[in-house]
Write an enzyme that holds these catalytic residues in place. Structure first.
Site, mmCIF file in Angstrom:
data_model
loop_
_atom_site.group_PDB
_atom_site.id
_atom_site.type_symbol
_atom_site.label_atom_id
_atom_site.label_comp_id
_atom_site.label_asym_id
_atom_site.label_seq_id
_atom_site.Cartn_x
_atom_site.Cartn_y
_atom_site.Cartn_z
ATOM 1 N N GLY A 59 60.631 -21.872 6.560
ATOM 2 C CA GLY A 59 61.222 -22.254 7.614
ATOM 3 C C GLY A 59 62.444 -23.210 7.177
ATOM 4 N N THR A 60 62.128 -24.148 6.053
ATOM 5 C CA THR A 60 63.132 -24.960 5.482
ATOM 6 C C THR A 60 64.309 -24.243 4.986
ATOM 7 O OG1 THR A 60 61.408 -26.599 5.118
ATOM 8 C CG2 THR A 60 63.617 -26.909 4.207
ATOM 9 N N ASN B 215 57.494 -30.120 16.858
ATOM 10 C CA ASN B 215 56.015 -29.941 15.919
ATOM 11 C C ASN B 215 55.041 -31.095 16.332
ATOM 12 O OD1 ASN B 215 58.500 -30.859 14.579
ATOM 13 N ND2 ASN B 215 56.766 -31.911 13.183
ATOM 14 N N GLN C 290 57.966 -23.739 15.531
ATOM 15 C CA GLN C 290 56.475 -23.925 16.184
ATOM 16 C C GLN C 290 56.499 -23.033 17.519
ATOM 17 O OE1 GLN C 290 54.043 -25.931 15.413
ATOM 18 N NE2 GLN C 290 54.963 -26.913 13.622
ATOM 19 N N GLY D 292 56.128 -18.265 8.470
ATOM 20 C CA GLY D 292 55.117 -17.487 8.427
ATOM 21 C C GLY D 292 53.671 -18.079 8.414
ATOM 22 N N HIS D 293 53.647 -19.283 7.987
ATOM 23 C CA HIS D 293 52.354 -20.067 7.734
ATOM 24 C C HIS D 293 51.993 -20.704 9.044
ATOM 25 C CE1 HIS D 293 53.686 -24.338 7.101
ATOM 26 N NE2 HIS D 293 54.448 -23.774 6.558
ATOM 27 N N THR E 121 64.668 -11.031 -5.511
ATOM 28 C CA THR E 121 63.728 -10.017 -5.228
ATOM 29 C C THR E 121 62.684 -10.342 -3.906
ATOM 30 O OG1 THR E 121 63.826 -9.105 -7.398
ATOM 31 C CG2 THR E 121 62.070 -8.530 -6.568
ATOM 32 N N CYS F 190 51.626 -44.943 7.843
ATOM 33 C CA CYS F 190 50.806 -44.942 6.532
ATOM 34 C C CYS F 190 50.502 -43.288 6.393
ATOM 35 C CB CYS F 190 49.418 -45.458 6.766
ATOM 36 S SG CYS F 190 49.526 -47.248 6.395
HETATM 37 C C1 PLP Z 1 59.656 -27.661 13.445
HETATM 38 C C2 PLP Z 1 59.637 -27.092 12.022
HETATM 39 N N1 PLP Z 1 60.701 -26.548 11.316
HETATM 40 C C3 PLP Z 1 60.543 -26.400 10.020
HETATM 41 C C4 PLP Z 1 59.257 -26.565 9.305
HETATM 42 C C5 PLP Z 1 59.359 -26.315 7.914
HETATM 43 O O1 PLP Z 1 58.845 -24.942 7.618
HETATM 44 P P1 PLP Z 1 58.510 -24.595 6.109
HETATM 45 O O2 PLP Z 1 57.374 -25.238 5.934
HETATM 46 O O3 PLP Z 1 57.948 -23.061 6.308
HETATM 47 O O4 PLP Z 1 59.554 -24.898 5.341
HETATM 48 C C6 PLP Z 1 58.316 -26.932 10.152
HETATM 49 C C7 PLP Z 1 56.927 -27.028 9.345
HETATM 50 O O5 PLP Z 1 56.428 -28.052 9.508
HETATM 51 C C8 PLP Z 1 58.317 -27.356 11.508
HETATM 52 O O6 PLP Z 1 57.222 -27.605 12.284
#
Ligand code: PLP
Lengths: 405, 297
Positions: A72-73, A151, A179, A200-201, A237, A325
């Protein structure tokens, strides 16, 4: 006792069906999809059908609008950097104060390079003001990036309306839907959303695979340049096993989306009501009338989140927290602060995020466990007095006033 | 996430001496709700013997904050007030078999609460002068406040210099961007927009270097090094520690820290301070390193 996993917004368990689908791509189907021979062709075919599965879940018009990435990042970074690179005459990004760090940290870094970043504020329930948003849309704006669902709280933003408004002004619109995908219905062909990130995760596929949806015709500049994979839009790839897994997970998500909004939602509501009925000085955060069906984020006042998580963990319950924390920083979650949640409550925010694997019995066990944990920690807290009242400013004489603020 | 020792977990799940103490005659409140830590320490001191007969705590905070509070009350019960004041952060951390670097501030808070409670017992007012910054360098546990102070005091301009003075940035390099930000900020605050740079090679040299011979013999160098160590010894002994010179290899000075200082999170900070003094005394850039980092041949 079997552990209870209520941290599905952090990551999800890979569905066994998904695992089975991906395994052959580590063994017999190990070919490179770019190769001409049979080893490659098999894999190429599998990627094509995975792309179609993702396309279907997102309601995208063309399968070529799906670009596989590593997470996602990466999708978020690609979208923002592409919009700026492709429109050098525009220097502004509009986003919100409650985005994931994948967006916010990048934006802060861009600011150092002279770009202008406007962050929309949110109200006490985590909602943005569409009038404020409208007033920011002008010719300097290269891109709007707003998350579909938050999230931490699950709060849903009106991204379809926001995309329409941006489109009317000729501004590109990106949404971080990491999300939202798989939890709420999405039909991109009937929206004006130009780009969308998913990971995906978060939907029972493995870690390390993501997607950037890129509407046909939208100007684009790749982040990674090299080979011609993903039509040159994302060189490298392909993670074939991950892509196949994601495709299968998207198909499953589509089949289960009703369940997310009925069964899972009912369990979430039961959990939240069950806890709040027994614990005083606690409240749900975010826009409870308009949020993801699986997320409940409860602020427990006068105690600290990491302590709550450690106690829950001892009882075999996994959740997460917005306290300083747990993040390793000096301040509680930026989402809680943006909503104006007082520090005494923000440190005690606890997020329970469910999945379709959770059961009624699990939820009942959690409802039974939480009140005792909260009571035990409050007994230790100097902000809490014995008669059940808070030792806040009202408790004049004996009020707790630490030496440094 | 961080790993807590069994001892920390045990004190968190079964805290000793938790809750209010009715007959307390010394109470210390410290902490900050903003960063999620607050501690009230309550002492019952026998006015005739000055012995702490009971010590209770109430803590708002994470697992290690609660465990540190519990450990502190156990350590000081039965001590005289004066003896209790000799308890250091490190004693608290050691009692718990160590704390993760991000959590050392929890033991600092315990010590501050103790000072505040004793001051309260004696009818004095305790004032906190300790400021805590975001942890920048996780390898050597150096925070933003310390880096900023050292940068200002010594007119530093590069990450390399910051590493020489504080060790921050000398490990995994992940914090170099953060250090650069601090440097840029301090530079912006300097009169003349940061035009005043120390000499590039030798930041601490300006005045101290002058009276020294341009080139010290190795005997002279070692003598100076020993003198510096002698000068910091009283400070270390206060914290139940000590330091010994092991070897000098070019610009690297290897020492062992003993007692309470060894292996502790504060080791890096201690060595940083010693290093600063060495640089001033020798008039050259040197590194003070734990003997454990000495190359083995
Ligand atoms: C709203 C949101 N954006 C982006 C991400 C980042 O995704 P990834 O861990 O696949 O890079 C997350 C994951 O925590 C998320 O909750």
């Amino acid at each position: 006792m079997e552990p209870i996993y209520l941290d599905n917004n952090a990551t999800t368990r890979v569905d066994p069906v998904v695992v089975a689908a991906m395994l052959p791509f580590f063994t017999e189907h190990f070919g490179n999809p770019s190769s001409i021979h049979a080893f490659g062709a098999q894999v190429g075919k599998a990627l094509k059908s995975a792309r179609a599965q993702v396309q279907s879940l997102l309601g995208a018009e063309h399968d070529s609008e799906i670009i596989f990435t590593s997470c996602g990042t990466e999708s978020d970074s690609t979208a923002i950097l592409s919009a700026l690179k492709a429109q050098p005459e525009r220097n502004t990004v509009i986003t919100t104060a409650v985005e994931h760090p994948a967006i916010l940290t990048l934006c802060e870094w861009l600011e150092k390079d002279g770009y202008v970043v406007k962050k929309l504020a949110v109200d006490k329930k985590g909602r943005i003001d569409l009038d404020e948003y409208k007033s920011l849309l002008n010719d300097n704006v290269a891109l709007v990036s707003a998350m579909w669902a938050n999230n931490e709280t699950g709060t849903i933003f009106p991204v379809e309306t926001m995309a329409e408004m941006a489109h009317a002004k000729g501004i590109l619109f990106h949404t971080d839907a990491v999300q939202a995908v798989g939890k709420i219905g999405i039909d991109l062909k009937n929206t004006k959303i130009d780009m969308l990130s998913l990971s995906g995760h978060k939907l029972h596929a493995p870690k390390g695979i993501g997607v950037l949806y890129l509407r046909r015709g939208v100007r684009f500049r790749p982040l990674l340049r090299g080979g011609h994979q993903e039509r040159g839009r994302r060189a490298g790839t392909e993670n074939a096993a991950g892509i196949v897994a994601l495709g299968r997970a998207c198909e499953l998500a589509q089949a289960h989306i009703a369940e997310e909004n009925t069964t899972v939602k009912r369990l979430r509501d039961k959990l939240e009501a069950g806890i709040l009925a027994q614990v005083s000085h606690a409240f749900p955060t975010g826009d409870t009338a308009n949020r993801l069906p699986n997320t409940s984020n409860i602020a427990f006042e006068y105690i600290e989140g990491e302590a709550i998580l450690l106690m829950l963990n001892k009882m075999g319950i996994a959740a997460s927290s917005g306290s300083a924390c747990t993040s390793g920083s000096l301040e509680p979650s930026h989402v809680m602060r943006a909503m104006g949640i007082p520090y005494t409550a923000a440190h005690g925010t606890t997020r329970f995020s469910l999945s379709r694997y959770n059961t009624e019995e699990e939820i009942e066990r959690v409802i039974a466990a939480v009140p005792a944990i909260i009571a035990q920690l409050r007994k230790l807290s100097p902000y809490w007095t014995d008669n059940g009242n808070c030792g806040g400013p009202a408790a004049a004489k004996d009020s707790f006033a630490p030496a440094y603020a | 996430m961080w790993e807590y020792s069994d001892k920390v977990r045990e004190h968190f799940f079964n805290p000793r001496n938790a809750g209010p103490l009715e007959e307390a005659n010394g109470i210390g409140d410290v902490g900050s709700i903003k960063c999620g830590d607050a501690l009230r320490l309550m002492l019952k001191v026998n006015p005739d013997t000055e012995v702490i007969e009971e010590a209770h705590f109430q803590t708002f905070g994470c697992g290690s904050a609660i465990a540190s509070s519990s450990a502190l009350t156990e350590i000081i019960k039965g001590m005289t007030v004066d003896a209790a004041l000799g308890v250091s952060n490190q004693d608290i951390a050691d009692y718990l078999d160590g704390l993760p670097p991000e959590k050392m501030h929890c033991s600092v808070m315990g010590r501050e609460a103790l000072q505040a409670a004793v001051a309260n017992y004696r009818g004095e007012v305790w004032k906190d002068d300790h400021e805590e910054g975001a942890l920048i360098c996780k390898c050597f546990a150096v925070d933003a406040v310390m880096i900023e102070d050292v940068v200002k005091a010594n007119n530093l301009n590069t990450v390399e210099e910051v590493t020489f003075y504080t060790k921050a940035g000398g490990g995994c390099a992940a914090c170099h961007e953060g250090i650069e930000e601090i440097l840029a900020r301090v530079k912006g605050e300097r009169p003349g927009g940061g035009e005043t740079s120390p000499p590039p090679v030798c930041p601490a040299a300006p005045e101290t270097a002058k009276p020294k011979p341009s080139k010290l013999t190795s005997v002279q160098r070692i003598k100076i090094i020993e003198e510096v160590l002698e000068s910091v010894r009283p400070m270390l002994r206060r914290d139940h520690g000590d330091v010994d010179l092991v070897e000098v290899q070019g610009k690297k000075i290897f020492v062992t820290l003993k007692g309470a200082c060894s292996g502790c999170m504060m080791e890096a900070a201690t060595l940083g301070g010693v290093q600063q003094k060495m640089i001033e005394a020798l008039g050259e850039l040197v590194q003070v390193l734990p003997a454990s980092l000495m190359p083995v041949e």
